[in-house]
Every structure is written in C-alpha cells, then in structure tokens.
Write a protein that holds these residues in place. Structure first.
Motif, PDB file in Angstrom:
ATOM      1  N   LEU A 184      -1.859  12.191  -0.402  1.00  0.00           N
ATOM      2  CA  LEU A 184      -2.965  11.686  -1.229  1.00  0.00           C
ATOM      3  C   LEU A 184      -4.011  12.759  -1.499  1.00  0.00           C
ATOM      4  O   LEU A 184      -4.700  12.735  -2.513  1.00  0.00           O
ATOM      5  CB  LEU A 184      -3.615  10.475  -0.560  1.00  0.00           C
ATOM      6  CG  LEU A 184      -2.718   9.213  -0.456  1.00  0.00           C
ATOM      7  CD1 LEU A 184      -3.412   8.143   0.344  1.00  0.00           C
ATOM      8  CD2 LEU A 184      -2.366   8.699  -1.842  1.00  0.00           C
ATOM      9  N   ASN A 185      -4.165  13.693  -0.589  1.00  0.00           N
ATOM     10  CA  ASN A 185      -5.144  14.770  -0.752  1.00  0.00           C
ATOM     11  C   ASN A 185      -4.553  15.967  -1.484  1.00  0.00           C
ATOM     12  O   ASN A 185      -5.222  16.988  -1.654  1.00  0.00           O
ATOM     13  CB  ASN A 185      -5.670  15.217   0.605  1.00  0.00           C
ATOM     14  CG  ASN A 185      -6.563  14.153   1.229  1.00  0.00           C
ATOM     15  OD1 ASN A 185      -7.302  13.473   0.520  1.00  0.00           O
ATOM     16  ND2 ASN A 185      -6.486  13.992   2.543  1.00  0.00           N
ATOM     17  N   ALA A 213      -6.308   3.649   7.368  1.00  0.00           N
ATOM     18  CA  ALA A 213      -4.976   3.440   6.779  1.00  0.00           C
ATOM     19  C   ALA A 213      -3.897   3.658   7.812  1.00  0.00           C
ATOM     20  O   ALA A 213      -2.945   2.896   7.911  1.00  0.00           O
ATOM     21  CB  ALA A 213      -4.781   4.381   5.597  1.00  0.00           C
ATOM     22  N   TYR A 265     -10.439   0.629   3.249  1.00  0.00           N
ATOM     23  CA  TYR A 265      -9.696   1.838   2.884  1.00  0.00           C
ATOM     24  C   TYR A 265      -8.957   1.645   1.565  1.00  0.00           C
ATOM     25  O   TYR A 265      -8.780   2.583   0.780  1.00  0.00           O
ATOM     26  CB  TYR A 265      -8.740   2.244   4.001  1.00  0.00           C
ATOM     27  CG  TYR A 265      -7.489   1.394   4.134  1.00  0.00           C
ATOM     28  CD1 TYR A 265      -6.314   1.755   3.486  1.00  0.00           C
ATOM     29  CD2 TYR A 265      -7.485   0.246   4.915  1.00  0.00           C
ATOM     30  CE1 TYR A 265      -5.168   0.984   3.612  1.00  0.00           C
ATOM     31  CE2 TYR A 265      -6.355  -0.534   5.039  1.00  0.00           C
ATOM     32  CZ  TYR A 265      -5.193  -0.165   4.383  1.00  0.00           C
ATOM     33  OH  TYR A 265      -4.061  -0.921   4.495  1.00  0.00           O
ATOM     34  N   ARG A 289     -11.522   2.191  -1.194  1.00  0.00           N
ATOM     35  CA  ARG A 289     -11.820   3.614  -1.382  1.00  0.00           C
ATOM     36  C   ARG A 289     -10.700   4.324  -2.125  1.00  0.00           C
ATOM     37  O   ARG A 289     -10.939   5.138  -3.022  1.00  0.00           O
ATOM     38  CB  ARG A 289     -12.049   4.273  -0.026  1.00  0.00           C
ATOM     39  CG  ARG A 289     -13.343   3.818   0.646  1.00  0.00           C
ATOM     40  CD  ARG A 289     -13.497   4.491   1.994  1.00  0.00           C
ATOM     41  NE  ARG A 289     -14.729   4.052   2.646  1.00  0.00           N
ATOM     42  CZ  ARG A 289     -15.090   4.400   3.855  1.00  0.00           C
ATOM     43  NH1 ARG A 289     -14.301   5.190   4.553  1.00  0.00           N
ATOM     44  NH2 ARG A 289     -16.227   3.986   4.373  1.00  0.00           N
ATOM     45  N   HIS A 290      -9.447   4.004  -1.744  1.00  0.00           N
ATOM     46  CA  HIS A 290      -8.322   4.659  -2.393  1.00  0.00           C
ATOM     47  C   HIS A 290      -8.250   4.266  -3.868  1.00  0.00           C
ATOM     48  O   HIS A 290      -7.917   5.100  -4.733  1.00  0.00           O
ATOM     49  CB  HIS A 290      -7.019   4.326  -1.685  1.00  0.00           C
ATOM     50  CG  HIS A 290      -6.901   4.948  -0.317  1.00  0.00           C
ATOM     51  ND1 HIS A 290      -5.877   4.651   0.552  1.00  0.00           N
ATOM     52  CD2 HIS A 290      -7.699   5.841   0.334  1.00  0.00           C
ATOM     53  CE1 HIS A 290      -6.034   5.334   1.668  1.00  0.00           C
ATOM     54  NE2 HIS A 290      -7.143   6.060   1.551  1.00  0.00           N
ATOM     55  N   HIS A 322       0.833  -1.207   0.000  1.00  0.00           N
ATOM     56  CA  HIS A 322       0.000   0.000   0.000  1.00  0.00           C
ATOM     57  C   HIS A 322       0.867   1.256   0.000  1.00  0.00           C
ATOM     58  O   HIS A 322       0.620   2.223  -0.735  1.00  0.00           O
ATOM     59  CB  HIS A 322      -0.939  -0.008   1.199  1.00  0.00           C
ATOM     60  CG  HIS A 322      -1.727   1.255   1.349  1.00  0.00           C
ATOM     61  ND1 HIS A 322      -1.321   2.305   2.152  1.00  0.00           N
ATOM     62  CD2 HIS A 322      -2.881   1.657   0.750  1.00  0.00           C
ATOM     63  CE1 HIS A 322      -2.187   3.291   2.067  1.00  0.00           C
ATOM     64  NE2 HIS A 322      -3.168   2.920   1.219  1.00  0.00           N
ATOM     65  N   LEU A 325      -6.778  13.090  -3.637  1.00  0.00           N
ATOM     66  CA  LEU A 325      -7.812  12.250  -3.027  1.00  0.00           C
ATOM     67  C   LEU A 325      -8.624  13.082  -2.050  1.00  0.00           C
ATOM     68  O   LEU A 325      -8.070  13.872  -1.295  1.00  0.00           O
ATOM     69  CB  LEU A 325      -7.160  11.081  -2.286  1.00  0.00           C
ATOM     70  CG  LEU A 325      -6.534  10.005  -3.186  1.00  0.00           C
ATOM     71  CD1 LEU A 325      -5.821   9.001  -2.318  1.00  0.00           C
ATOM     72  CD2 LEU A 325      -7.560   9.321  -4.050  1.00  0.00           C
ATOM     73  N   LEU A 359      -2.689  -0.712  -6.465  1.00  0.00           N
ATOM     74  CA  LEU A 359      -3.808  -0.816  -5.512  1.00  0.00           C
ATOM     75  C   LEU A 359      -4.677  -2.028  -5.805  1.00  0.00           C
ATOM     76  O   LEU A 359      -5.225  -2.651  -4.889  1.00  0.00           O
ATOM     77  CB  LEU A 359      -4.636   0.464  -5.530  1.00  0.00           C
ATOM     78  CG  LEU A 359      -3.993   1.664  -4.813  1.00  0.00           C
ATOM     79  CD1 LEU A 359      -4.734   2.946  -5.143  1.00  0.00           C
ATOM     80  CD2 LEU A 359      -3.979   1.433  -3.302  1.00  0.00           C
ATOM     81  N   GLU A 381      -1.834  11.055   4.253  1.00  0.00           N
ATOM     82  CA  GLU A 381      -3.111  11.589   3.774  1.00  0.00           C
ATOM     83  C   GLU A 381      -2.927  12.940   3.097  1.00  0.00           C
ATOM     84  O   GLU A 381      -3.610  13.261   2.131  1.00  0.00           O
ATOM     85  CB  GLU A 381      -4.085  11.724   4.947  1.00  0.00           C
ATOM     86  CG  GLU A 381      -4.549  10.379   5.487  1.00  0.00           C
ATOM     87  CD  GLU A 381      -5.196   9.531   4.408  1.00  0.00           C
ATOM     88  OE1 GLU A 381      -6.012  10.072   3.629  1.00  0.00           O
ATOM     89  OE2 GLU A 381      -4.876   8.343   4.317  1.00  0.00           O
ATOM     90  N   VAL A 383       1.313   4.522  -2.610  1.00  0.00           N
ATOM     91  CA  VAL A 383       1.336   5.947  -2.276  1.00  0.00           C
ATOM     92  C   VAL A 383       2.535   6.622  -2.953  1.00  0.00           C
ATOM     93  O   VAL A 383       2.444   7.764  -3.441  1.00  0.00           O
ATOM     94  CB  VAL A 383       1.378   6.141  -0.749  1.00  0.00           C
ATOM     95  CG1 VAL A 383       1.526   7.625  -0.400  1.00  0.00           C
ATOM     96  CG2 VAL A 383       0.130   5.566  -0.097  1.00  0.00           C
TER      97      VAL A 383
END
Length: 918
Positions: free
Chosen positions: A915-916, A843, A810, A813-814, A779, A833, A798, A912, A783
């Motif tokens: 990813l965001n 996560a 999770y 969703r990712h 995972h 994300l 993924l 996060e 990322v």
C-alpha cells in the motif's frame, strides 16, 4: 501339613501328579469365562493400586459388602491369591489356570492322606484317583473362580487331619491340634463359606470314630442317666468338652460372618432360583428333588452344564409328579446307609459314616435348607461332597475285589471308569476355552434356560456380531417371556444395529415387567439391581431426541425413586441435565452420587465438567485432580485438566500440563488430539521446533486433522517459513475447501511472498463466495485491486468494506488515501499510501485476530456409563473431538491472546509495503 503327608509314598504322589496333569493340561489354554469375568477382569481388588484392606471389606466380586447388590460371598484369601497372580502376570489366564491345577493336585494328595484313615492303602489310592479325574470337578478346576473350592478344600482337609491328632494316650485331650484345627477352619472359611462345615465332620469323627460309640450305645447311656441309674463316664465328659470347644469356636465364626454381611442376605431373583420364591409344597418338593439330581451328576457326569438356573429344572409342583419317585429312592438309599453306619460297629460302618458326612455336611450351605442361594444346581459345590462319594465307591470296589469271582471284573470296571472319566474331563475342559464354546456346550444339554441363550448372545456381541447375537437374545425372550434382562439385551442390540424404534419397544416391554411402585410405600421388591438399568438404557436412548429430554429425565427420576442409592441413575441424570443446560441441577446429581461413592474417579471427573460449564475453572481443576488421585491413569482427566491449565494463561502451570499430556499420549498413543495439544503448548512456550514435531505427529495419525493442519501452517508463517506453509494449507483446503482462515492465510502468503496476485485474488474471492460479509477477506481483496493499480475498483471495494464495518478507522483511512491518489491523477503511477503506523497496526491486528481463533481451542468432555444388561465390559467415557473450530471469543479475550504474540504481526507488514508502494 508335610508331616501329616509323610506316609504318602513318592510313587503315590507322582501317580496323582501325572494323572491330574494328563486330565487338566489343556485347561492352561482356556481363557477367562463366565464368572471369571466379574471375579478377575472386572475386579479392582486385584490391582496393586487398591489397598489390601479392601479385600476384607468387599465380597468375592469386588463389591462392598454393605451394598445390596453384593452377593455376600466373603472370600478374601481367595481374592488374595488372584491378586498375587495379577502381580506376577496381570491378566495372563495361563498363570491363573496353572495355579488352579497345582491346588487340585494338593487337594488330591491331602485327600489320599484322609482316605488312609478309613481305607486300606490300595482303596485309598483308588478313591484319590477317582477324585482326581472326576468330570464334575472341571468347573472348580478349569473355571478360575473355582479356586475358592480348591483353597477351602485344602484347609478343610488339613483341619480334619489336625483334629484326628487331638486324642492322646489313655484318651487324653491334646489341645494344640484342636487350636490348629480352629485356626484352619477359620482360614478355610475365609476361602469359601462351606469351610466351616468341617467342624461337623470333626464332631462326628470324635463321637463315632475316635470314641467308638454307636447310636444304640449312646441312646442306652442317655436312658440310664435320665433314669438316675448311672453317671456320665469320664471319657464322655472329655468328649463333650472337646465338642463344646469346637462348637463355641464355630459359633464365634458364624457371628463374625453374620457381622461381615451386616445381617443382610444377598438379593437373588426368581430367575436365579425359581423354587426359592415358589409357594408350598412346590418349594419343598423341588428342593428335595434337587438332592437326587446332584447325586445323579456324581454317578453319571455325562451331561454337564455351567448354568442350571431359570427353567433348567422345572418346578415339582405336585405330589403326583413322577420325579418324586427319584426323591423317595434317594432318601431310602441314604437312610439305609445312615442306619448301617450308626447302628453297627466295625471299620466298614465307620468308613460309610465318614463318607456320608463328607457328602452331606459340606453340601448343606448349598442345599437351600437354611437360606436361599443364587443357583439351582452348581457343579462346583459338589467338589467336597464328591470326596465322600469317591470313598464310598472305593470302599464298595474293595468289597467286590476281595471276592475271587468278581475280582477281575471289578478291576476292569475300575479301569473303565477311570479311563472314561479322564477322557470326559479332558474333553470337558475344551468347553471352557471361551464363553462362546462354554455356553454353546450348555445349550446342548439344556435349551430351557434363557440365561444360556443370553450368554451366547453376549459372547457374540463382544465379537461385534450383533445380527447373530440378536437371534439368541430373541430366543431367550421366547424361552422366558418375563425375563427382564433378555428384553434389555434385545433392546441394546437393536440400538447397536441403529434400529432405535425396535430398541425402544424392547425396553418398554422390559420396563412393563418391572414391579410397580406403590405410592407411599418403600420399594422393597426383590429385584436384581441391574434390572433397574432398563430405566437408564431407555432414557439414554430417547434423550438423543432433543424434544424428549424431559421424558428421559422422568425415567432417571423414576429409577432414583425406586432405589435412592442407585448411583448410576444420578450419574446419567447429571449428564442429561448438562445437556439441558442445567449445570446447577447436574452438580446436585453428581454430589449425591459422590455421597454414595467417593472413590469413583469418573464422578469427580464429571463434577469437574460441571464446574467448567459454571465458568469456575479453579474448582474444575480441583476435581480433575481428585479424579487423578484416585486413578492416575484417568485419560480424560489427564487430557482435559491439561487443557484447562493451558487455557488459564498461567505459565507456571504449563510444565504440569505438558506432563499430563505426555502421560495421556502414553495411555492413548493413537489419539492425535494429545499430540496436537502438546504442539499448542510448545507454541505457547515459543518452542517452534518442538511444536512443529508434535503437529506433524498429530497429522500423521489423522491426515485430515483440521486444527493441526491450520496451526502448523500458522506456525510456519510466524517463523518466516511461509513457503513451507503453502503445501500444508493445500492439504487443509483439499479436506476443507471452505476453511476461511486457511484461505486468508494462503492468500496473504501468495500475495506477499510468492507475488502471485492472481492466486491471492482467487483465495479472497472464494472467501467472499462463502461469506459475502467477511470484512477481512473483503479488505484484502481491496489490497489486491490496489496492487493491480485499479484504483477505481479499490475505492468501490473499500466503500463496500466500510459499509460492513463502519467503525473500523483503518478502513476509513485507507479509503481516504485511495481517493486522494485518484485525485492526484498526474502522480498515479508513483502513488502509494502514506506509512500510517497506527492504521497499519490496526489492519494487521484485525487480520491476525481472525487467524488466531483456531489457536485457542478447548475441549470439554463428559463421562457416560453404558448400562448393558449382563454386560461384562468396562465403563467407557465419551470425548468430543478437539478438531473443531473454537467458539467465538470476546474482543478482550482476542486482544489478550494478541498481546502474547506481537512478534507474529511482522508477517503482515508486506501488506503495508504494498500500500505504501515500497
């Protein structure tokens, strides 16, 4: 006593002190050797923590008198003086030897007073000086256990001197000295058993010295009374009354002594005293021959040996044996002296009689005439008999020196004897410097004693010189092929040299020499209890092979069937049953051992380990606490009870856990495990600086301490010191390149703090090389692809991750978010994300759970006893290293741990943010 010594001049006392000091000063440089090891080093009765009452319940060696292995040597007052030594200097051998030297001086001075009762002043000094320098006394004076002889002799002589005051004016009886005599006899007996023989000397003194009777006169009186021609004289009635009081007191002491040993004789083997188990007439001929052997040692102490057991003196098995001439000569000489002393009146005959009494009566307990003893010849038991010998020599010297023709030569001979004896004593003391020097000196005198070869081997073994020790042990088996202990020693040494096949062969030979069990009959062979350790040692050897565990268990059960009270067999079997995953049976074995000995801290400790295996931490902690009540410094109980308290999760127990770990590191300052667990406790208490200090100390002691390195890095990462964690992780991965959790943490810090995407990618790829199915590593690599803006590769990654963990929401969703971004090609550069708090938390939790496994580590330990034949070592315990990865825990356990450390989740928020797109 001081009053009785009032007529000894200061010059005489100073002379004796000077001579004894000149002969024995070098004894202060000797250590604890031979029997000193059992009586001093291994004797718990010396420790202040042992109740004083134990001294009066145990034998001289600290073994309960009720146990069969006890030697039944009851000398509590001697042990009390050892305890006083221990109180002031613990195990500093100098103080023990110095006190022995002082006691020998006291004996010599009191002996001088006794001599003056029967010799003139000059001859008394000669007798005392000869006694002071005689080499036969080195075993009693330089050997610490010889203190029993010294103390007993002081009260022995004091009792006799007191009795000499029991005759008042007009032949009246003075009872106070008699009462003092009885008391001193009891004290002498509590120092050593032969003290009671002074009663016989008092009786002889009363009849032949105080009353002046001769044997013919006594016989005439008896004949007259039997014929009815006379009555018993009043003076004789008074004498009989005194003798009856003395004999009644002696009988009372004997009854008490028999009660103390519980009417059991000690167990000695044929190796200790071969003649004792020999048939007639060999037994009688050998025991009688030993009398002239002892007399020769007094006459010519040129060849002294610390151990005369086994084959030192071959059995006299025939009347045609030439050694019987020595026996006959000895008895003729002794008989002529006895006839002279009893038949004729006069001072000379009285002196000879008292000298003979001092030679013969104190020697009777060691003569094998009434009960077997555990030795053939023992030089220390000649300490009191040598007094009579010295009186005889001084008396003979007086006769010679009074003749003008022989006066000069008598003085020259006396000076030569005193000088050579003093030199021999001084030289002999050095033999007692160490066990190696002592037993090597003995082998120069006697090469037919397998025990001596064994003991030299033990001395070398203690120095870890196993190869050379093996040579001496093998020689012992050649000298005495049926010596079970020698074969056990060979086996143990082969084991130490990692030659298991040869070790097993030697143990099997020893086992074959053991008496065979007869079905349906109680095992009653007179065998040394430590010989039963052959079953324990053999079982301990073969149980290293997983396929032979049942065979090892059979050996333990065989030992138990031979001796149902064999405590060590239950202990060792309990350990094996734990290894065989049979904790309930192990519990039964330990409970049986506790029935035999409830004061053994190791047993309570082992039982606690069983309860840990039975998943009963409450009972385990209770048993740890019982072990610590018996032995507050029990290292393993301190360590493992602290871990148990820590793992209970009860914050109220943490202070006590910390105190026990602090006590542990005080006892074991070089054990990094103690400092590591103190660090773990501090982490539990959120004391980050303290935790850091403990972890660093553990790493200083053990630079490759896996768990300490990882948890220190984890601590830094939790407290916002991620960059300080990196060098720690580098050390960890240098020692353990495949440490998955370390790679995850390093990759996380590189990506989030250093923004080193390449370095992070290498960490996660390394994880997948080691474990292609590692979900967390996979995972995190996804990322990294996302950070590299390779959405196609991130999507594929993924998908593969989801295949490994299809139920992880999770990841789903990712994957959905990444696919959405791919579909929005026009907005790819600004894609991020959505901030999905639930997915992010999950996560983060997943990542953190895997990291935290090493945080909750547990060490269970077992106590094992090394059954070393004739060994003189402490019982060791075995502890598994705390530096091990923890067994996997259930999801519930992991979540419980996670709840306590929610604050640590902030460390992963950077993932996060990436990813965001923040």
């Amino acid at each position: 006593l001081l009053e009785k010594m009032a007529d000894i001049s200061l010059k005489e006392a100073a002379l004796i002190v000077g001579v004894v000091t000149a002969c024995y000063w070098n004894s202060l440089f000797c250590g604890f050797v031979f029997d000193d090891v059992s009586a001093i080093l291994d004797n718990k009765d010396l420790h202040p923590s042992t109740p004083l009452r134990n001294l009066f319940q145990n034998d001289f060696w600290g073994t309960p008198m009720s146990e069969e292995r006890s030697h039944k040597s009851y000398r509590p007052l001697t042990v009390l003086t050892f305890r006083l030594n221990y109180l002031f200097s613990e195990l500093n051998a100098v103080s023990y030897h110095f006190l022995n030297l002082v006691f020998h001086v006291v004996v010599c001075i009191v002996f001088l007073k006794v001599c003056k009762l029967f010799l003139d002043n000059r001859s008394s000094v000669v007798a005392s000086l000869l006694f002071a320098v005689h080499p036969i006394h080195t075993e009693a004076v330089t050997g610490v256990v010889g203190r029993a002889e010294l103390l007993s002799s002081i009260f022995f002589l004091a009792a006799f001197l007191s009795y000499t005051k029991s005759k008042g004016p007009d032949n009246t009886i003075v009872w106070t000295p008699i009462a003092v005599t009885v008391f001193l006899v009891a004290v002498a007996t509590l120092c050593k058993e032969q003290g009671i023989t002074v009663v016989g000397i008092c009786c002889v003194y009363e009849v032949f010295i105080a009353q002046g009777y001769t044997l013919p006169a006594l016989l005439d009186t008896a004949v007259q009374i039997l014929r009815g021609k006379g009555s018993i004289p009043f003076s004789m009635l008074q004498t009989l009354l005194k003798l009856i009081v003395l004999m009644f007191s002696t009988l009372l002491l004997v009854v008490v002594r028999v009660q103390v040993i519980q009417s059991q004789l000690p167990v000695f083997t044929r190796f200790d005293n071969p003649a004792a188990v020999s048939p007639s007439p060999a037994r009688q001929l050998t025991f009688n021959y030993l009398l002239p052997v002892n007399a020769w040692l007094l006459l010519n102490p040129s060849e002294l040996c610390c151990d005369w057991t086994m084959g030192t003196i071959p059995l006299v098995e025939s009347l045609l044996d030439v050694r019987n001439i020595a026996t006959l000569t000895f008895f003729c000489f002794l008989g002529s002296l006895l006839v002279f002393s009893l038949r004729y009146p006069g001072d000379s005959s009285k002196t000879v009689l008292m000298a003979l009494c001092l030679i013969v009566l104190p020697f009777i307990p060691a003569s094998n005439l009434f009960f077997p003893v555990g030795f053939v010849v023992a030089e220390r038991v000649l300490y009191v008999p040598s007094m009579g010998f010295c009186i005889l020599v001084a008396h003979g010297w007086k006769k010679l020196s009074n003749k003008s023709v022989l006066r000069k030569i008598s003085w020259v001979c006396l000076a030569a004897v005193l000088f050579t004896h003093a030199l021999k004593t001084l030289h002999r003391n050095w033999d007692w410097e160490s066990e190696y020097t002592l037993f090597m000196s003995a082998l120069k005198v006697n090469k037919n004693n397998a025990k001596l070869w064994n003991n030299v081997g033990h001395a070398l073994e203690n120095e870890k010189n196993f190869e050379r020790a093996l040579q001496f042990f093998i020689q012992a088996t050649q000298v005495q092929p049926d010596d079970i202990g020698a074969h056990m020693n060979v086996g143990r040494t082969y084991k130490n040299l990692n030659k298991t096949k040869e070790a097993e062969e030697s143990y099997m030979i020893a086992k074959s020499l053991m008496p065979q069990i007869i079905p349906g009959k109680k095992y009653a062979a007179r065998v040394a209890p430590n010989h039963l350790n052959v079953y324990i040692n053999l079982a301990n050897l073969i149980r290293a092979n997983e396929s032979r565990l049942e065979e090892a268990d059979q050996l333990y059960r065989q030992a138990i069937s031979m001796r149902p009270d064999f405590k060590q067999a239950y202990i060792s079997r309990g350990e094996l049953l734990l290894k065989m995953n049979k904790p309930l049976k192990a519990k039964e074995a330990y409970l049986r051992a506790l029935e035999l000995d409830r004061t053994n801290a190791d047993l309570w400790y082992n039982l606690a380990i069983v309860y840990i295996e039975l998943k009963d931490p409450t009972e385990a902690l209770k048993n740890f606490n019982r072990a610590l009540e018996l032995n507050p410094a029990h290292k393993l109980a301190l360590f493992n009870s602290a871990l148990l308290m820590q793992e209970s999760g009860d914050a109220r127990l943490r202070p006590e856990a910390k105190q026990r770990l602090l006590h542990y590191v005080k006892e074991e300052p070089q054990d990094s495990n103690g400092y590591f667990n103190l660090g773990m406790l501090a982490m539990d208490d959120k004391k980050d600086m303290e935790a850091e200090a403990w972890m660093k100390k553990a790493i200083r002691l053990q630079p490759n301490f896996r768990s300490a390195l990882f948890n220190l890095a984890l601590l830094y990462s939790q407290t916002g010191k991620e960059l300080m964690a990196l060098p720690v992780l580098e050390d960890l991965l240098r020692y353990y390149p495949d440490h998955t959790k370390g790679l995850i943490l390093k990759g996380d810090i590189l990506m989030n703090q250093k923004k080193d995407i390449v370095g992070a990618k290498m960490c996660f790829e390394k994880i997948l090389e080691l474990d292609p199915k590692n979900v967390q590593g996979k995972h995190n690599l996804c990322v990294v692809y996302f950070e590299e803006k390779d959405l196609i590769k991130a999507e594929k990654c993924l998908v593969e991750t989801l295949a490994l963990a299809p139920h992880e929401e999770y990841i789903q969703r990712h994957l959905h978010i990444v696919r959405s971004k791919i579909a929005s090609l026009g907005a790819m550069e600004q894609s991020s994300l959505p901030s999905d708090g639930t997915a992010a938390t999950e996560a983060k939790k997943t990542s953190f759970q895997n990291l935290k496994e090493a945080k909750s580590e547990k060490t269970t330990t077992q106590s094992t006893v090394d059954n070393k034949e004739q060994s003189k070592k402490k019982k060791p315990t075995e502890k598994s290293n705390v530096d091990k990865e923890t067994p996997k825990k259930s999801t519930k356990e992991i979540k419980d741990i996670e709840k306590k450390r929610v604050a640590a989740l902030k460390r992963l928020e950077e993932i996060e943010r990436i990813l965001n797109g923040e």
